[in-house]
Design an enzyme around this catalytic site. Structure first.
Site, PDB file in Angstrom:
ATOM      1  N   LYS A   1       0.933  -1.146  -0.071  1.00  0.00           N
ATOM      2  CA  LYS A   1       0.001  -0.028   0.014  1.00  0.00           C
ATOM      3  C   LYS A   1       1.101   1.315  -0.109  1.00  0.00           C
ATOM      4  CE  LYS A   1      -4.376   1.093   0.104  1.00  0.00           C
ATOM      5  NZ  LYS A   1      -5.494   0.199  -0.494  1.00  0.00           N
TER       6      LYS A   1
ATOM      7  N   ASP B   1      -6.955   4.303  -4.483  1.00  0.00           N
ATOM      8  CA  ASP B   1      -7.854   4.396  -3.350  1.00  0.00           C
ATOM      9  C   ASP B   1      -8.129   5.400  -3.024  1.00  0.00           C
ATOM     10  OD1 ASP B   1      -7.962   2.122  -0.802  1.00  0.00           O
ATOM     11  OD2 ASP B   1      -7.394   3.933   0.225  1.00  0.00           O
TER      12      ASP B   1
HETATM   13  P1  NDP Z   1     -12.957   7.694  -2.580  1.00  0.00           P
HETATM   14  O1  NDP Z   1     -11.724   8.677  -2.747  1.00  0.00           O
HETATM   15  O2  NDP Z   1     -13.251   7.458  -4.017  1.00  0.00           O
HETATM   16  O3  NDP Z   1     -14.118   7.737  -1.876  1.00  0.00           O
HETATM   17  C1  NDP Z   1     -14.045   8.034  -0.380  1.00  0.00           C
HETATM   18  C2  NDP Z   1     -15.471   8.410   0.197  1.00  0.00           C
HETATM   19  O4  NDP Z   1     -15.124   8.126   1.661  1.00  0.00           O
HETATM   20  C3  NDP Z   1     -15.645   9.806   0.102  1.00  0.00           C
HETATM   21  O5  NDP Z   1     -17.051   9.978  -0.097  1.00  0.00           O
HETATM   22  C4  NDP Z   1     -14.925  10.493   1.308  1.00  0.00           C
HETATM   23  O6  NDP Z   1     -15.604  11.886   1.470  1.00  0.00           O
HETATM   24  C5  NDP Z   1     -15.297   9.409   2.233  1.00  0.00           C
HETATM   25  N1  NDP Z   1     -14.372   9.562   3.513  1.00  0.00           N
HETATM   26  C6  NDP Z   1     -12.980   9.659   3.323  1.00  0.00           C
HETATM   27  N2  NDP Z   1     -12.252   9.721   4.357  1.00  0.00           N
HETATM   28  C7  NDP Z   1     -13.295  10.239   5.320  1.00  0.00           C
HETATM   29  C8  NDP Z   1     -13.285  10.474   6.441  1.00  0.00           C
HETATM   30  N3  NDP Z   1     -12.062  10.639   7.282  1.00  0.00           N
HETATM   31  N4  NDP Z   1     -14.413  10.619   7.169  1.00  0.00           N
HETATM   32  C9  NDP Z   1     -15.664  10.648   6.380  1.00  0.00           C
HETATM   33  N5  NDP Z   1     -15.656  10.217   5.181  1.00  0.00           N
HETATM   34  C10 NDP Z   1     -14.586   9.943   4.568  1.00  0.00           C
HETATM   35  O7  NDP Z   1     -12.251   6.339  -2.075  1.00  0.00           O
HETATM   36  P2  NDP Z   1     -12.640   4.685  -2.542  1.00  0.00           P
HETATM   37  O8  NDP Z   1     -14.229   4.793  -2.810  1.00  0.00           O
HETATM   38  O9  NDP Z   1     -11.700   4.114  -3.382  1.00  0.00           O
HETATM   39  O10 NDP Z   1     -12.301   3.983  -1.104  1.00  0.00           O
HETATM   40  C11 NDP Z   1     -13.235   3.850   0.207  1.00  0.00           C
HETATM   41  C12 NDP Z   1     -13.070   2.859   0.937  1.00  0.00           C
HETATM   42  O11 NDP Z   1     -12.906   1.523   0.227  1.00  0.00           O
HETATM   43  C13 NDP Z   1     -11.392   2.803   1.569  1.00  0.00           C
HETATM   44  O12 NDP Z   1     -11.204   2.454   2.919  1.00  0.00           O
HETATM   45  C14 NDP Z   1     -10.467   2.062   0.584  1.00  0.00           C
HETATM   46  O13 NDP Z   1      -9.381   1.697   1.085  1.00  0.00           O
HETATM   47  C15 NDP Z   1     -11.566   1.097   0.553  1.00  0.00           C
HETATM   48  N6  NDP Z   1     -11.324   0.254  -0.944  1.00  0.00           N
HETATM   49  C16 NDP Z   1     -11.181   0.786  -2.232  1.00  0.00           C
HETATM   50  C17 NDP Z   1     -11.026  -0.041  -2.959  1.00  0.00           C
HETATM   51  C18 NDP Z   1     -11.136   0.632  -4.524  1.00  0.00           C
HETATM   52  O14 NDP Z   1     -11.053  -0.004  -5.547  1.00  0.00           O
HETATM   53  N7  NDP Z   1     -11.107   1.706  -4.802  1.00  0.00           N
HETATM   54  C19 NDP Z   1     -10.752  -1.443  -2.909  1.00  0.00           C
HETATM   55  C20 NDP Z   1     -10.835  -1.814  -1.801  1.00  0.00           C
HETATM   56  C21 NDP Z   1     -11.243  -1.015  -0.607  1.00  0.00           C
HETATM   57  P3  NDP Z   1     -14.809  13.310   1.151  1.00  0.00           P
HETATM   58  O15 NDP Z   1     -14.888  13.211  -0.417  1.00  0.00           O
HETATM   59  O16 NDP Z   1     -15.704  14.340   1.841  1.00  0.00           O
HETATM   60  O17 NDP Z   1     -13.356  13.173   1.668  1.00  0.00           O
END
Ligand code: NDP
Length: 445
Positions: free
Chosen positions: A124, A164
């Site tokens: 990562k 991510d």
């Molecule tokens: P994105 O950046 O596309 O979206 C993240 C979302 O989570 C946004 O809505 C963001 O809101 C919100 N968010 C992030 N940090 C916080 C926080 N501290 N408190 C509240 N809301 C938060 O990321 P992904 O959708 O790609 O990833 C989401 C999760 O899924 C992560 O845990 C990632 O590790 C996991 N994941 C992702 C994969 C992938 O293929 N993308 C694969 C496997 C797991 P805001 O815009 O306001 O920050």
């Protein structure tokens, strides 16, 4: 091996890394019994070697913003294990990124990738750079500066990053472009690439769709149909939006979505048109979820997470780590929630996980439920190696099969009795056994 003794040692060595310690403790507690059945593991001090990353790279990333100011961020890559394949795992750009968070994610990734049945090790990376509010040119300059430092450590058979939080197709494109220039090679060194230069169909959808496929597998063990079920989703990024899309296709009701500013609650469930607007809002305008409530009047709860706002059948936390705590879990259970399937990595705190397991609901930890994303990344690597592109149907069929296979592995190692599968134990044990066997076979490295 006594998990408590290993944890005491790790706590004294890494006292400032709470997320890393949390992730390791969860795994060690659930593999202790099976580990102790193999005395040769102990002789080779396998568990300690598996908890410590192979390599930690950290570096300064200097770049110039639109006002001409020189800005400095920290960049990291944690190469945790390449026992079963090249290092593989996403890159996160978020102000909260630090070494502890990336060490926990790389550790989790190692077990998750082992579950996928594909040949991928765990890694990562990321930076405390926040893309929010930055121009396209600033994002490009940052991505280029980040890769100018990291590219030597990457390669299609060495280490293959992906997206991510804060890293989507745009950022992967800029990083891949810089890698290609520095390494003077066009290879499958990144996944999540654009379709025009080696990306796979269904990669953007894969984590969200895969989570819903895994949920369907869990529901099938209790004869429950997903149609009409009220689902609370957190987040509104890549994982959350494609989870919602698949749920709508299957006739479920998506009643909440959120971002770090707050949560929208739509009691009758989002329509297709409303979800299209969220895709547009987040991907084109990079707006806030509060703007949804301006366009489609509904409840908006600033600063709140979804879990205590109403009662739900199913919860799919898809934003970030530790976003669902013990109080949230108790509220969900009191409201009749019978399934939790994690899109995010480690979104539930240890107290919440315990509450779900004690209540014997269907609870899938992220390393099983969200493995669809890295699985299709593995399929992207296979297509790049073959220099072929598979159809969306082929990739989606493959994804369904992999999620069903992960479910079967969880059942094999996690079935407690005829009416309950402990998916935490099942996923951790299945992932651990594969990596452990490979490490034993390869000697002490
Ligand atoms: P994105 O950046 O596309 O979206 C993240 C979302 O989570 C946004 O809505 C963001 O809101 C919100 N968010 C992030 N940090 C916080 C926080 N501290 N408190 C509240 N809301 C938060 O990321 P992904 O959708 O790609 O990833 C989401 C999760 O899924 C992560 O845990 C990632 O590790 C996991 N994941 C992702 C994969 C992938 O293929 N993308 C694969 C496997 C797991 P805001 O815009 O306001 O920050």
């Amino acid at each position: 091996m006594k998990a408590s003794e290993v944890m005491a040692d790790l706590r004294s060595r890494f006292p400032a890394e709470p997320e890393y310690l949390q992730a390791v403790e969860e795994v060690l507690n659930s593999i202790e019994d099976v580990y102790n059945e193999y005395p040769e593991f102990e002789r080779w001090n396998l568990v300690e070697r598996l908890c410590l990353p192979d390599r930690i790279l950290s570096f300064r990333v200097s770049w110039v913003d639109d006002q001409g100011r020189v800005r400095n961020n920290m960049g990291y890559r944690i190469q945790h294990s390449n026992a079963i394949g090249p290092y593989k795992g996403g890159i996160r750009f978020h102000a909260s990124v630090n070494q502890s968070i990336l060490k926990f994610l790389a550790f989790e990734q190692t077990f998750k990738n082992a579950l996928t049945t594909l040949a991928m090790g765990g890694a990562k990376g990321g930076s405390d750079f926040s893309p929010r509010g930055k121009s396209d040119m600033e994002i490009m300059r940052f991505c280029q500066a980040f890769i100018a430092e990291l590219w030597r450590q990457l390669g299609p058979d060495t280490d293959v990053p992906a997206g991510d939080i804060g890293v989507g197709a745009r950022e992967v494109g800029y990083m891949f472009g810089m890698y290609k220039k520095m390494a003077r090679e066009f290879s499958g060194t990144f996944t999540g690439k654009g379709l025009d230069f080696g990306g796979s169909l269904i990669r953007p959808e894969a984590t969200g769709y895969g989570n819903v496929y895994f949920l369907q597998q869990m529901l099938a063990t209790r004869g429950i149909d997903i149609k009409g079920k009220r689902v609370a989703i957190s987040g509104s990024g890549n994982v959350a939006t494609y989870t919602a899309q698949k749920l709508l296709q299957l006739g479920a009701k998506v009643v909440t979505m959120s971002d770090s500013g707050g949560t929208i609650y739509v009691p009758d469930g989002l329509t297709d048109e409303q979800l299209d607007y969220i895709f547009e809002l987040k991907n084109l305008y990079r707006g806030r979820i509060s703007e949804f409530a301006d366009r489609y009047p509904c409840e908006y709860h600033p600063g709140k997470r979804p879990w205590q706002l109403a009662s739900f059948d199913i919860a799919m936390p898809s934003a970030t780590q530790n976003e669902l705590d013990g109080d949230d879990a108790r509220a969900l259970l009191q409201g009749g929630c019978f399934a939790v399937s994690e899109g995010a990595n480690m979104p539930s705190t240890p107290e919440a996980v315990k509450a779900f397991i004690d209540a014997r609901i269907l609870y899938a930890p992220g390393k099983a439920a969200n493995a669809g994303g890295v699985s299709v990344s593995g399929l992207e690597m296979a297509q790049n190696a073959q220099k072929l592109t598979w159809t969306a149907q082929e990739v989606d069929d493959y994804l369904r099969r992999i999620m069903a296979d992960i479910h079967a592995q969880c059942e094999r190692y996690g079935r407690v009795d005829s009416s309950y599968i402990n998916y935490v134990k099942g996923a951790n044990t299945a992932g651990f056994m594969k990596v452990a066997r490979a490490m034993m076979a390869q000697g002490i490295l």
